[in-house]
Scaffold this active site. Structure first.
Site, PDB file in Angstrom:
ATOM      1  N   GLU B  53     -62.921  50.793 -18.327  1.00  0.00           N
ATOM      2  CA  GLU B  53     -62.410  51.187 -19.647  1.00  0.00           C
ATOM      3  C   GLU B  53     -63.505  51.296 -20.712  1.00  0.00           C
ATOM      4  OE1 GLU B  53     -61.053  48.889 -17.689  1.00  0.00           O
ATOM      5  OE2 GLU B  53     -58.885  49.224 -17.542  1.00  0.00           O
ATOM      6  N   PHE B 115     -47.800  38.543 -18.343  1.00  0.00           N
ATOM      7  CA  PHE B 115     -48.839  39.094 -17.467  1.00  0.00           C
ATOM      8  C   PHE B 115     -49.548  40.259 -18.157  1.00  0.00           C
ATOM      9  CE2 PHE B 115     -50.097  42.144 -14.089  1.00  0.00           C
ATOM     10  CZ  PHE B 115     -51.150  41.385 -13.591  1.00  0.00           C
ATOM     11  N   MET B 486     -87.815  46.949 -23.301  1.00  0.00           N
ATOM     12  CA  MET B 486     -87.918  46.515 -24.695  1.00  0.00           C
ATOM     13  C   MET B 486     -87.931  44.986 -24.782  1.00  0.00           C
ATOM     14  SD  MET B 486     -88.513  47.882 -27.532  1.00  0.00           S
ATOM     15  CE  MET B 486     -87.887  49.516 -27.906  1.00  0.00           C
TER      16      MET B 486
END
Lengths: 169, 590
Positions: B53, B115, B486
């Site tokens: 997601e 749930f 970095m």
């Protein structure tokens, strides 16, 4: 370090779920102070609530707080009452004093001088109801402390601009 | 369809259609099954199934930033929503318009630890520009329209709409896009005429002016970039861009000083430091840009145009604030500049000074030319840029976060807006691949390249599967230095070269990894192989991972060490000991 100032900010907000969380979350998330906070519905027809906040910070921070508040979608209006000029700000407190003998008498005498109302009495205690500015309530509580101050409940301030100006303008 | 009552899910899709949505990036789950069922039964909306997601939000960001439209995400409740949070904050920090639809447990179960229940509006409140929980079917259509309005107007940003399953299943009424203005949310877009006038007066008197333009110009649409270009050419002022603003002004224009800030050019930073009038359009005086605030451009009168009033006087006190949309501000500035009879000051001396700074060639690097030489990462980006340009195609670049990102910003040059997708504010490793995916969905025929590091790319590598499924020909160009570069650079400069956990151990074979995801894998290990690999990558019709082995010791210069001022830049390794003089206060900064 620029000088800190105290600001009384009033907000008119949509009375919807989570609006107070947005305001408080903004203060917590950005590290701003809340010295006092009140919230209540003020217009049922328009479903609006008013939030009054006393905060402190440098002038730049106060401006930032107002801009951030104004950015919240359900906020209609942000008014810095301190900056807009004279305003009245009042708070109510309930103050419980547990005492007997001379301190008990003295507490009643001071309450009278502060025009506090006695809303509960027992042989060993009083509950006083007091309305006024934050300073006045602070002073009253300080005086009660040595006399047997047991508990305090304060509302936080309600505030309005003086004169004909309203937050809607 | 109009006759019978429609379900909430159908109403939702109808509202999306009315909003002009064509693509949704999403991932199904229990709470959003009604929406997926409705999607199954229609053809107007395309759904791209991501593999995580977070990637759905970054893909929507890439889609939004490359098109100027709102990106749309659909995820389920609980973990679907929490996985999306990083993407939402990324979009918030970089002002990207995204509407994220999250499933929620049915209203009667909210608060019962059901749930896959999470307090999505609670969690995303500080992660979004605004969020909604739809508790009544009659609010659904209105909220969807409002969400799009809030996401795209003013300073754009992400908006979450949390949708309980019973609302999606039950009948809901439809409402069209409202005609009237929102009751509270009315961002100001037209600048104050007095402020514009004051700005032009100051700019005409400037002897050492600088235009500092940011992502707000890009968010204001391509016309804003055209106006910025016109204004800068008309005035003859030097112009610098923030990381987010790259592309808003053509890099090939002689007025362009390059990017400013921590890894910006010497000429851009010294021009900022030495300017007497600074015009900031659509940038927010970010700490990457200002360096030590107390020493930031000490002698300049500062004009700041921003659509978000809360950005003004936040970090830097400004003299002339202008609240408005960048395109409108620029139009007003151009008009006022022409109308003002005062001649502008001559700025030849200023340009002469800038050219001396430019003469330092602060982006220089040394690439040994023998075919078996180690590839310098800067050189790899330069060659990529040059070969892309030769291809004549419309090129979109995304990046991950780290050294490669800064090298891409320094050495890939952008002539147009909406071609550069990078995670600036949040600095999200793993942004680049899904963002490139979103760009490619929006521009199927364009050349879309994710300039990546070998560490960042692994953070959302699963999206190679999405590329394969939808045949998205994204090119992943990995500058592989075997370090979180970095992090390693800061450890070298500030922590006595103690490379704590910054080595990329146990890397996958990226060529085989590409192949296992049905893409082409290429590798360049030395200079002699670089051009061929880039050419093959560009010529391949499908997705490619090009693993470019680059000098593992190379650092990103120039650099303003943390807590330092613009005029205290480190130009190269020969000045690296300057970083050792960073104060304790500087060490605390990130």
């Amino acid at each position: 370090m620029p000088e800190q100032r105290t600001a009384t900010i009033s907000l008119l907000v949509d009375n919807e779920a989570g609006v107070l969380a947005r305001v408080i979350g903004l203060f917590a998330g950005r590290g701003y102070n809340i010295d006092s906070l009140t919230v209540a519905a003020v217009d049922d027809a328009r479903q609006q609530s008013r939030i009054n906040i006393v905060t402190s910070g440098t002038p730049m921070v106060i401006e930032q707080i107002k801009a951030q508040l104004d950015r919240l979608v359900p906020v209609h209006k942000v008014a810095d009452l301190t900056q807009l000029g004279a305003h009245v700000a009042r708070e109510m407190a309930l103050v419980k004093v547990v005492a007997s003998g001379e301190p008990r008498v003295e507490s009643l005498r001071i309450a009278d001088a502060f025009r506090a109302r006695t809303v509960d009495t027992t042989p060993g205690s009083f509950v006083f109801e007091l309305t006024g500015s934050i300073d006045k309530i602070d002073a009253f509580i300080a005086l009660m402390r040595p006399l047997g101050l047991a508990e305090v409940s304060r509302t936080g301030i309600a505030a309005l601009a003086r004169g004909q100006n309203t937050i809607q303008q | 369809m109009m006759g019978q009552p429609q379900s909430g899910a159908e109403i939702l899709l109808r509202a999306l259609e009315e909003q002009g949505v064509e693509v949704i990036f999403g991932y199904p789950g229990g709470a959003v099954l009604p929406i997926y069922d409705a999607l199954f039964q229609q053809n107007a909306l395309r759904h791209i199934l991501v593999r995580h997601e977070q990637a759905a939000v970054h893909a929507a960001e890439g889609y939004a930033r490359s098109t100027g439209r709102v990106g749309v995400v659909l995820v389920t409740s609980g973990p679907g929503a929490t996985n999306a949070v990083t993407g939402l904050v990324d979009a918030l920090m970089d002002s990207v318009p995204v509407v994220c639809l999250t499933g929620q447990v049915p209203t009667h179960l909210i608060g019962n630890d059901a749930f896959q229940e999470a307090d999505t509006t609670g969690i995303t409140r500080p992660a979004t520009k605004h969020n909604y929980l739809v508790k009544r079917a009659e609010d659904l259509a209105r909220v969807i329209h409002e969400a799009f309005h809030v996401a795209r107007s003013g300073r754009p940003g992400p908006v979450v709409v949390d949708l309980p399953k019973d609302i999606l299943i039950g009948p809901a009424p439809y409402r069209s896009k409202p005609e009237s203005a929102h009751r509270t949310y009315r961002p100001r877009t037209v600048p104050d005429a007095g402020a514009i006038c004051a700005a032009v007066t100051a700019l005409k008197r400037a002897r050492r002016p600088i235009v500092y333009a940011g992502g707000g110009v890009i968010n204001a649409g391509p016309e804003a970039s055209r106006r910025l270009t016109h204004f800068v050419r008309r005035t003859g002022f030097p112009c610098t861009n923030t990381l987010m603003g790259l592309g808003s002004f053509p890099a090939s224009d002689p007025h362009f000083l390059g990017m400013l800030g921590m890894h910006g050019t010497y000429e851009a930073n010294l021009a900022m430091h030495g300017s007497d009038v600074m015009l900031n359009i659509g940038a927010r005086f970010d700490d990457r840009v200002t360096g030590r605030l107390a020493a930031f451009s000490p002698g300049s009168l500062k004009i700041h145009a921003d659509i978000d009033p809360s950005n003004i006087n936040k970090n830097v006190a400004v003299d002339i604030p202008i609240v408005g949309d960048a395109a409108q501000v620029l139009a007003a500035l151009i008009e006022a500049w022409e109308a003002d009879p005062e001649p502008a000051e001559a700025i030849d001396d200023w340009w002469q000074q800038i050219e001396t700074w430019r003469g330092k060639d602060s982006l220089r690097f040394t690439q040994r030319k023998n075919p078996d030489a180690l590839i310098k990462p800067q050189y790899a980006v330069r060659r990529l840029y040059e070969l892309c340009r030769e291809s004549g195609r419309d090129v979109f670049i995304s990046t991950e976060v780290g050294q490669h990102q800064m090298w891409a910003a320094q050495h890939f040059r952008f002539e147009r807006p909406n071609r550069w997708m990078t995670s600036g504010g949040l600095g999200t490793m793993g942004y680049g691949l899904p963002a490139a995916m979103g760009v490619q969905v929006a521009h199927p025929d364009a050349l879309v390249i994710d300039i990546a590091g070998e560490a960042s790319i692994l953070m959302n590598i699963q999206e190679m599967g999405t590329l394969a499924q939808y045949r998205l020909p994204v090119k992943v160009f990995i500058l592989n230095n075997q370090y979180m570069g970095m992090v390693r650079q800061w450890q070298e400069l500030l922590h006595g070269s103690r490379y704590s956990e910054s080595y990329s151990a146990a890397l996958p074979d990226f060529v085989k990894l590409a192949e296992s995801f049905h893409a082409k894998g290429l590798r360049a290990s030395c200079l002699g192989e670089l051009d061929d690999v880039i050419r093959e990558m560009l010529d391949t019709p499908g997705a490619v991972i090009a693993d470019i082995a680059v000098d593992p010791a190379e650092n990103c210069y120039p650099m303003i060490p943390s807590g330092a001022a613009h005029n205290e830049m480190i130009l190269g390794p020969e000045q690296a000991e300057r970083a050792a003089s960073v104060t304790d206060e500087g060490l605390m900064l990130v």
